[in-house]
Design a protein around this motif. Structure first.
Motif, mmCIF file in Angstrom:
data_model
loop_
_atom_site.group_PDB
_atom_site.id
_atom_site.type_symbol
_atom_site.label_atom_id
_atom_site.label_comp_id
_atom_site.label_asym_id
_atom_site.label_seq_id
_atom_site.Cartn_x
_atom_site.Cartn_y
_atom_site.Cartn_z
ATOM 1 N N ALA A 163 42.470 67.926 100.052
ATOM 2 C CA ALA A 163 43.830 67.746 100.576
ATOM 3 C C ALA A 163 44.440 69.073 101.015
ATOM 4 N N PHE A 164 44.167 70.139 100.247
ATOM 5 C CA PHE A 164 44.738 71.440 100.605
ATOM 6 C C PHE A 164 44.181 71.950 101.931
ATOM 7 N N ASP A 165 42.871 71.733 102.140
ATOM 8 C CA ASP A 165 42.257 72.167 103.406
ATOM 9 C C ASP A 165 42.836 71.389 104.584
ATOM 10 N N GLY A 217 51.279 70.938 102.374
ATOM 11 C CA GLY A 217 51.650 70.818 100.965
ATOM 12 C C GLY A 217 50.990 69.562 100.431
ATOM 13 N N VAL A 218 50.736 69.542 99.122
ATOM 14 C CA VAL A 218 50.078 68.373 98.539
ATOM 15 C C VAL A 218 51.035 67.711 97.542
ATOM 16 N N ARG A 260 49.567 77.934 98.918
ATOM 17 C CA ARG A 260 49.075 76.585 98.633
ATOM 18 C C ARG A 260 49.889 76.056 97.460
ATOM 19 N N VAL A 261 50.509 74.908 97.645
ATOM 20 C CA VAL A 261 51.509 74.451 96.681
ATOM 21 C C VAL A 261 51.417 72.938 96.496
ATOM 22 N N MET A 262 51.739 72.508 95.274
ATOM 23 C CA MET A 262 51.632 71.092 94.913
ATOM 24 C C MET A 262 52.851 70.650 94.130
ATOM 25 N N ALA A 290 41.262 74.859 94.337
ATOM 26 C CA ALA A 290 41.439 74.879 95.798
ATOM 27 C C ALA A 290 42.364 76.018 96.229
ATOM 28 N N GLY A 291 42.855 76.776 95.262
ATOM 29 C CA GLY A 291 43.693 77.918 95.604
ATOM 30 C C GLY A 291 45.182 77.662 95.445
ATOM 31 N N CYS A 292 45.548 76.520 94.867
ATOM 32 C CA CYS A 292 46.966 76.229 94.617
ATOM 33 C C CYS A 292 47.470 77.163 93.512
ATOM 34 N N ARG A 293 48.514 77.928 93.802
ATOM 35 C CA ARG A 293 49.058 78.845 92.801
ATOM 36 C C ARG A 293 50.538 78.594 92.521
ATOM 37 N N PHE A 294 51.075 77.521 93.107
ATOM 38 C CA PHE A 294 52.468 77.162 92.828
ATOM 39 C C PHE A 294 52.545 75.675 92.559
#
Lengths: 178, 354
Positions: B154-156, B100-101, B73-75, B20-24
């Protein structure tokens, strides 16, 4: 299509019951069935008893926690004592008789005891008693097609342990013939 | 052609987040969530992302705050006691309108509780994740496939509404493996003109802050935020209705307990009892519309949870006395069995009569 499999595999941590369950779950994946694999986790993983529930079905799986198994693979006495009465009538118990001395008699359940740990040691397959028992379970229940089982084994042995694939395959066949 | 793979729920959420593009990812280990962080630690460096094991859950959520403010995008993920520690940071994020997720793989509580599965953080997720007037969106997946799908979505939603989004899972779903088809990796992410990325003398400063000392300003922001919540309530409710068309005994369950409830419904139908299941997928917004659709046939709601009775209160609020609401729960890490749920259905069936 094979019948539904509701399986508990149980033994000591380190005997490979989770891996054995993963082979069977992977066979279900390859045949595009509904599959669930649920391990015990927590303190029992750190040296105590470990078990895992595996379900293969043609219908969506409700609880992945198997409480009324139609198949049980047992690798130690505490697990035998814990689960023997849970098996439903018509079910199958596959027992490592090297490690389980007291095996209950049952009229309703097919008990298949093989000395898997001893067989593994005699055949230079130390640590593969779990896989021998999967072979035996297959011979008794045919939970998937035979070629699927071999394909599942190939999928489950990671690339960095490729050198162990032959031994695992041999152990599987040894169990199937036991 | 993508193919199904066998994955643990924890790993499926991690892989899906990356797609989904989360990179952190910022986290801290805790059972039964650790596989998610472990997966991120392996995969993030391979896709140019950042994995960081913080010194505490509080540090981790504040790193999420920072990365989100900068537009990433961060989780973060944890399990029940760790989520309590993150509560302050989540409130700050809500006050800053930061996406944030946050993943909660629940275990039994209160306190350190146990490490076996539980759903006892429902209230925390839907009512009071932290201090102040705010909501977060909450998805409650029930399969490993849904864990992947909703982690992705969730990210969207977090970006769309500028809101923290929680995936509320539990130890059973996190630890189990099922076949899962992973979503396609995203190559385009939404613009974030509000992010603090450096103005380069081309625009005014962007400021991300939750401190408003003027009561009028704070009230105005709170009202604006709650107008957004109304949009979310109108557009984002999700629920699955199972065998509800003519259902008289309507079970209500989410996540892991919904799987058990579903088995019990099938067994009840085999006995000729008209049972059905409403499975809320969004816990906030609560899927009130789904309940309205069964009000004509429902004669009894039976809420099944792995806690002492939390979502049952939302069901009572929806029912408004029109249909009696009952509760069955197990707690402490015990997973209810379909047989014990079936007994409750049979009892309810007897009570409401033919």
């Amino acid at each position: 299509m094979a019948r539904d499999l509701s399986l508990i595999l149980a033994g000591f941590g380190g005997q490979g019951v989770l891996f054995a369950g993963k082979i069977i779950a992977t066979a279900g994946l390859i045949e595009d069935r509904e599959v669930s694999w649920l391990p015990s986790y927590g303190p029992e993983m750190r040296g105590g008893t470990a078990n895992c529930s595996v379900t293969l079905s043609d219908d969506p799986i409700g609880s992945p926690l198997v409480t009324a198994p139609n198949a049980l693979v047992v690798m130690n006495q505490p697990s035998m004592d814990k689960f023997d009465t849970a098996v439903v009538p018509g079910g199958v118990m596959v027992v490592d008789s090297t490690l389980v001395q007291r095996i209950p008699d049952s009229e309703d359940v097919c008990v298949c005891a093989i000395p898997a740990t001893e067989m593994a040691e005699e055949n230079n397959m130390k640590g593969l008693a779990n896989v021998i028992l999967v072979g035996k379970l297959f011979a008794e229940t045919h939970f998937c097609e035979e070629e699927t089982l071999f394909a599942a084994m190939e999928k489950c042995v990671p690339a960095r342990k490729r050198h162990l694939l032959d031994a695992n395959m041999a152990a599987l066949k040894l169990g199937m013939q036991a | 052609m993508a193919e199904k793979v066998l994955m643990k729920g924890n790993e499926a959420m991690a892989e899906s987040a990356i797609r989904a593009g989360c990179r952190f990812f910022f986290g801290y280990p805790i059972t039964p969530q650790t596989e998610l962080a472990a997966y991120m630690s392996k995969q993030m460096p391979k896709c140019g992302g950042t994995y960081l094991q913080a010194e505490s859950e509080i540090a981790a959520i504040n790193m999420v705050y920072g990365a989100s403010a900068a537009g990433a995008r961060v989780m973060t993920s944890s399990s029940s006691p760790g989520i309590s520690l993150k509560g302050e940071g989540i409130s700050y994020m809500a006050g800053c309108d930061l996406p944030g997720v946050i993943v909660n793989v629940q275990r039994g509580g209160p306190g350190l509780g146990g490490i076996q599965p539980s759903q006892s953080d429902y209230w925390q997720a839907t009512r009071a994740t932290g201090h102040g007037d705010f909501q977060i969106m909450v998805y409650a997946p029930s399969t490993v496939q849904e864990m992947a799908d909703y982690a992705y979505l969730a990210f969207d939603k977090a970006d769309e509404y500028r809101i923290p989004v929680m995936i509320l899972a539990d130890g059973m779903l996190g630890q189990m493996m099922e076949p899962v088809l992973m979503p396609e990796p995203k190559d385009e992410l939404p613009e974030k003109p509000w992010a603090t990325t450096g103005h380069k003398n081309e625009r005014k400063h962007n400021i991300v802050d939750s401190l408003y000392l003027t009561p009028d300003a704070l009230e105005r922001l709170n009202r604006e935020r709650f107008e957004r919540y109304e949009v979310i309530k109108a557009n984002e409710q999700r629920a699955e209705l199972f065998m509800c068309d003519d259902a008289e005994i309507v079970l209500v369950a989410f996540g892991a307990s919904a799987r058990i409830a579903r088995s019990a419904v099938v067994a009840a139908r085999e006995q000729g009892i008209k049972a059905g299941l409403i499975r809320p997928i969004t816990l906030w917004p609560f899927p009130t519309d789904a309940f309205e659709s069964v009000m004509d046939t429902a004669r009894d709601f039976l809420v099944v949870e792995m806690n002492m009775g939390q979502m049952v209160e939302d069901v009572r609020l929806v029912s408004e006395g029109r249909v009696p609401v009952e509760f069955f729960g197990r707690t402490g890490g015990i997973i209810p069995t379909p047989a014990e749920v079936l007994k409750r259905i049979e009892a309810a069936h007897e009570r409401v009569g033919e």
